[in-house]
Design an enzyme around this catalytic site. Structure first.
Site, PDB file in Angstrom:
ATOM      1  N   HIS A  20       0.843  -1.198   0.000  1.00  0.00           N
ATOM      2  CA  HIS A  20       0.000   0.000   0.000  1.00  0.00           C
ATOM      3  C   HIS A  20       0.878   1.248   0.000  1.00  0.00           C
ATOM      4  O   HIS A  20       0.666   2.166  -0.791  1.00  0.00           O
ATOM      5  CB  HIS A  20      -0.933  -0.003   1.213  1.00  0.00           C
ATOM      6  N   ASP A  51       6.758  21.149 -26.757  1.00  0.00           N
ATOM      7  CA  ASP A  51       6.721  19.819 -26.150  1.00  0.00           C
ATOM      8  C   ASP A  51       7.804  19.777 -25.081  1.00  0.00           C
ATOM      9  O   ASP A  51       8.450  20.792 -24.798  1.00  0.00           O
ATOM     10  CB  ASP A  51       6.969  18.718 -27.213  1.00  0.00           C
ATOM     11  N   TRP A  91       7.002   0.172   3.891  1.00  0.00           N
ATOM     12  CA  TRP A  91       7.460   0.804   2.646  1.00  0.00           C
ATOM     13  C   TRP A  91       8.874   1.341   2.778  1.00  0.00           C
ATOM     14  O   TRP A  91       9.550   1.593   1.784  1.00  0.00           O
ATOM     15  CB  TRP A  91       6.518   1.927   2.226  1.00  0.00           C
ATOM     16  N   SER A 104      12.894   5.876 -13.929  1.00  0.00           N
ATOM     17  CA  SER A 104      11.812   6.625 -14.556  1.00  0.00           C
ATOM     18  C   SER A 104      11.736   8.037 -13.992  1.00  0.00           C
ATOM     19  O   SER A 104      11.653   9.020 -14.735  1.00  0.00           O
ATOM     20  CB  SER A 104      10.499   5.883 -14.336  1.00  0.00           C
ATOM     21  N   SER A 105      11.800   8.139 -12.654  1.00  0.00           N
ATOM     22  CA  SER A 105      11.711   9.461 -12.025  1.00  0.00           C
ATOM     23  C   SER A 105      12.858  10.354 -12.448  1.00  0.00           C
ATOM     24  O   SER A 105      12.671  11.544 -12.708  1.00  0.00           O
ATOM     25  CB  SER A 105      11.749   9.329 -10.500  1.00  0.00           C
ATOM     26  N   GLU A 132      11.912  13.122  -0.229  1.00  0.00           N
ATOM     27  CA  GLU A 132      10.813  12.471  -0.945  1.00  0.00           C
ATOM     28  C   GLU A 132       9.452  13.009  -0.473  1.00  0.00           C
ATOM     29  O   GLU A 132       8.532  13.207  -1.269  1.00  0.00           O
ATOM     30  CB  GLU A 132      10.902  10.957  -0.730  1.00  0.00           C
ATOM     31  N   TYR A 182       8.817  15.940   0.407  1.00  0.00           N
ATOM     32  CA  TYR A 182       8.590  17.233  -0.241  1.00  0.00           C
ATOM     33  C   TYR A 182       8.459  17.084  -1.749  1.00  0.00           C
ATOM     34  O   TYR A 182       7.832  17.920  -2.401  1.00  0.00           O
ATOM     35  CB  TYR A 182       9.691  18.221   0.155  1.00  0.00           C
ATOM     36  N   SER A 221      -1.419  26.666  -5.762  1.00  0.00           N
ATOM     37  CA  SER A 221      -1.060  28.056  -6.047  1.00  0.00           C
ATOM     38  C   SER A 221      -1.614  28.534  -7.384  1.00  0.00           C
ATOM     39  O   SER A 221      -1.643  29.736  -7.651  1.00  0.00           O
ATOM     40  CB  SER A 221       0.464  28.225  -6.055  1.00  0.00           C
ATOM     41  N   HIS A 247      15.133  13.095  12.013  1.00  0.00           N
ATOM     42  CA  HIS A 247      13.979  13.220  12.904  1.00  0.00           C
ATOM     43  C   HIS A 247      13.026  12.025  12.755  1.00  0.00           C
ATOM     44  O   HIS A 247      12.096  11.883  13.532  1.00  0.00           O
ATOM     45  CB  HIS A 247      13.250  14.556  12.719  1.00  0.00           C
ATOM     46  N   HIS A 248      13.290  11.172  11.749  1.00  0.00           N
ATOM     47  CA  HIS A 248      12.534   9.921  11.656  1.00  0.00           C
ATOM     48  C   HIS A 248      13.153   8.849  12.539  1.00  0.00           C
ATOM     49  O   HIS A 248      12.665   7.731  12.579  1.00  0.00           O
ATOM     50  CB  HIS A 248      12.524   9.426  10.211  1.00  0.00           C
ATOM     51  N   LYS A 307       3.932  30.014   3.077  1.00  0.00           N
ATOM     52  CA  LYS A 307       3.066  29.592   1.978  1.00  0.00           C
ATOM     53  C   LYS A 307       1.596  29.612   2.402  1.00  0.00           C
ATOM     54  O   LYS A 307       0.740  30.136   1.685  1.00  0.00           O
ATOM     55  CB  LYS A 307       3.453  28.191   1.497  1.00  0.00           C
TER      56      LYS A 307
END
Lengths: 533, 187
Positions: free
Chosen positions: A84, A113, A149, A176-177, A262, A264, A275, A309-310, A338
């Site tokens: 998931h 393009d 994950w 790909s990214s 990631e 962000y 925006s 911090h994780h 923002k």
């Protein structure tokens, strides 16, 4: 898929480009180098993945409907949570925003393009095999990885061959990214129409420029981390194996060096969409454009400096904990800039509340809640209490679902008329929003309480005192899942509709795709670049 | 055409960044090891190595001055190897003395300690001392001998300097003691 081709007849108007070969049927989609075709494929792919990952969420919530083991065994439950997460992050949310980038960046900067159309085709067609690998891993001996994950070592080293398929899937998704990002950076830097200076670009383009840089910087690091896992599994290295002199905590450092940016990478394009939408429905230009650009850039830079911090509970020295705590809190400053700018954009605006605006306001409201719970989690002593509880699950779903997903919905409703040439059903759109909004909060708001009460995440069973909140959460989840089928219906209905949409259905929209291009956007746009004053 | 070259330029730069960042992921491995080593984060590895002596009162420093004397009938040279040391009460300390028999015959002597101020004596706990036994020196022999001691943490606060003074006496012809070392080594 052919239902998507809302503008196939546009080919006929493009005799000026008769030297180009347009195969029909399936091969049109396989061979296409057109940014609009590729954008469409990205969006449909991400929607299919969204339903797949959503189905897994339904399995999770069904199992958690009441205490005890009902539907799946713990191994399958772990595989569901893992897939998931991976599918939603890499298969649904990221490709959705790449789809937006493909559709919109060339139109918003006045380019014909993307800079590398063939590479663009490749970027997309790498995704389905990667997704297949993830799905196939469910059916190999040992099943899909049940490691979460984040793919933490040392558990990843002990999994079956499903783990190898996942590692290869991550490699392919990463490639790909990176290819997509290089394309986006090059397009934005090189193909802007005359007069389209960087500081005149729509904010959506700015957010993607910064996101693309982030992706190029951190996806290779993640590729390295999973490669180390792979060599630890099969080639006798000991990067993460303590018995061989390695360290499993090292994996967490490498992973989160990728993992925090990631977050962000997912959030920043969502900021970009919002925006565009909020000024359009406030009929005012975006408040503080320059500060918005700098705020996004600051968030991107800070995202490299806060990863541990994780990892407060891994035994970091107190000095490091304090540094990561303060640095994390610092991110609240540009994020606050923002949020205040979006609010100030609406201030004294002529507001109307069509579906894109509703989803943007939902985003603004719920993302801010997610931001605040993130601020709570940044405090070391609090985090040590809440680590790996449902409070964390609630927090990141507030920023990932109510943040990124709601913003994607806002964007789809906003640009659907431009893409398909038809107006969507406003009433059904609003129903979709309210169902999503209510069910979302039903799922995740109560999870804050579960987490504060100490319910651990990623466990298929729980103590009976958590039952009521879990039932509420599960009912919300089923409702949320079903509501997304309504969304599918709305989109298909729009594509099949015969009612043409005006060139600029939104009074306050001011970027080039609204002001310079007809609706639906022609297959080839801005072959001669517009001049931007 | 130049547009294509520009595009290619950015492509190449971005690919370089990609490769560098892939390498950076691997560079984190030695970097992490080094940081752990420098900051001592992985302290589990040396938890048993250095048990901390909680008896040591590191807030106090006492200066110990070392003095050595020989009675005139003893042809020995006797001196401390360090004139003074700074010690914390409770800390285990070792100091060295050196004796040389300047004569051409074997001689036996014994050292007697004295303390200044006198009150310090009862807080001066010797674990090992050449003064515990008679010492016999061969002609021309040179020997270094340790004193291992702890200054008791109960030492009155106003004592900040202690003088430890040894005097060697000639005990030639006296009755041998039980503790006399067989080969002349300090016990």
């Amino acid at each position: 898929m052919s239902a998507v081709i809302g503008h196939e007849h546009d080919h006929d108007h493009d005799h000026a480009h008769g030297h180009e070969y347009h195969p029909g049927g399936l091969m049109r989609w396989v061979k296409t180098t057109n940014h609009k075709d590729i954008g469409t494929m990205y969006l449909w792919f991400s929607f299919v993945m969204f339903l797949t990952g959503g189905f897994m969420a339904m399995v999770i919530r069904a199992e958690l409907f009441k205490p005890g083991m009902q539907i799946v065994n713990p191994e399958v439950f772990n595989q569901m949570t893992t897939l998931h997460g991976l599918i939603m992050v890499f298969g649904a949310i990221m490709p959705a925003f790449v789809g937006f980038a493909n559709w919109l960046i060339p139109m918003q900067i006045g380019a014909p393009d993307m800079a590398f159309p063939r590479m663009n085709n490749w970027s997309f067609w790498l995704l389905p095999p990667a997704a297949l690998l993830l799905i196939i891993s469910l059916f190999v001996p040992g099943g899909a990885p049940g490691v979460g994950w984040t793919l933490y070592a040392p558990l990843t080293v002990q999994q079956g061959m499903g783990m190898d398929l996942t590692i290869f899937a991550v490699h392919i998704l990463g490639m790909s990214s990176i290819m997509g990002s290089i394309n986006i950076v090059t397009t934005i830097l090189n193909l802007r129409a005359p007069g389209m200076t960087l500081m005149k670009m729509p904010l959506f383009v700015w957010t993607w420029l910064i996101t693309a840089y982030l992706l190029i910087a951190v996806m290779p690091v993640f590729a390295g981390a999973v490669t180390m896992t792979l060599t630890d599994r099969h080639f006798g290295t000991h990067f993460f194996n303590a018995a061989g002199g390695g360290d499993p905590v090292l994996y967490q450092h490498i992973f989160w060096f990728f993992g925090h940016p990631e977050v962000y990478i997912i959030a920043i394009p969502a900021f970009g969409v919002v925006s565009q939408v909020i000024p359009a429905f406030s009929r005012k230009p975006l408040f503080g454009y320059t500060s918005m650009v700098y705020a996004v850039a600051s968030i991107a830079i800070l995202s490299f400096l806060v990863w541990a911090h994780h990892m407060y509970t891994t035994g970091l020295p107190v000095t490091a904990q304090l540094y990561y705590m303060y640095a994390t809190m610092l991110i609240a400053v540009p994020t606050g800039v923002k949020v205040f700018n979006w609010v100030a954009t609406m201030w004294k605006g002529s507001l109307t509340f069509e579906t894109p605006m509703l989803f943007s306001l939902g985003f603004l409201f719920l993302f801010t809640i997610g931001g605040f719970s993130g601020l709570v989690l940044s405090i070391v002593p609090v985090d040590i209490q809440l680590q790996d509880t449902y409070y964390v699950v609630a927090h990141f779903h507030y920023v990932m679902v109510a943040g990124a997903l709601f913003s994607a919905f806002a964007g789809i409703y906003f640009w659907l008329p431009k893409w398909t040439g038809h107006m969507y059903d406003e009433t059904l759109g609003k129903v979709h929003f309210w169902l999503s909004f209510i069910f979302f909060n039903m799922i995740f708001f109560v999870q804050h309480f579960l987490g504060l009460a100490g319910m651990p995440r990623r466990v298929p069973d729980y103590a009976p005192q958590f039952t009521d909140f879990n039932m509420i959460s599960s009912i919300g989840a089923f409702g949320f899942g079903l509501s997304q089928l309504l969304f599918l219906y709305v989109v298909i209905k729009t594509i099949r509709s015969h009612e043409p949409a005006p060139q600029k259905p939104w009074e306050g929209a001011d970027s080039l795709e609204w002001t310079h291009l007809p609706t639906p956007a022609p297959y080839h746009s801005f072959v001669t670049p517009p001049t931007v004053k | 055409m130049s547009k294509k070259d520009e595009n290619r330029g950015i492509l190449v730069k971005m690919l370089v960044v990609t490769v560098v960042m892939f390498g950076f992921g691997y560079a984190l491995v030695p970097l992490y090891k080094k940081i752990c080593e420098v900051t001592g984060v992985n302290e589990v590895e040396r938890a048993n190595a250095l048990p901390l002596n909680t008896q040591v009162d590191s807030t106090r420093v006492v200066t110990l001055e070392l003095d050595a004397n020989v009675r005139s009938d003893l042809p020995w040279k006797f001196r401390p190897l360090q004139s003074s040391v700074k010690v914390h009460p409770g800390q285990l300390v070792q100091v060295m003395y050196e004796v040389r028999n300047a004569s051409d015959r074997p001689i036996t002597g014994q050292a007697i300690p004295s303390y200044g101020p006198q009150v310090a004596g009862q807080f001066f706990r010797k674990q090992e001392c050449f003064c515990f036994a008679k010492q016999t020196f061969a002609p021309g022999e040179v020997r270094q001998m340790p004193v291992v001691f702890v200054i008791d943490a109960g030492l009155p606060k106003d004592v900040t300097t202690i003088t430890l003074s040894y005097t060697f006496f000639n005990v030639e012809g006296a009755a041998p003691t039980a503790a006399k070392p067989a080969d002349g080594k300090a016990g």
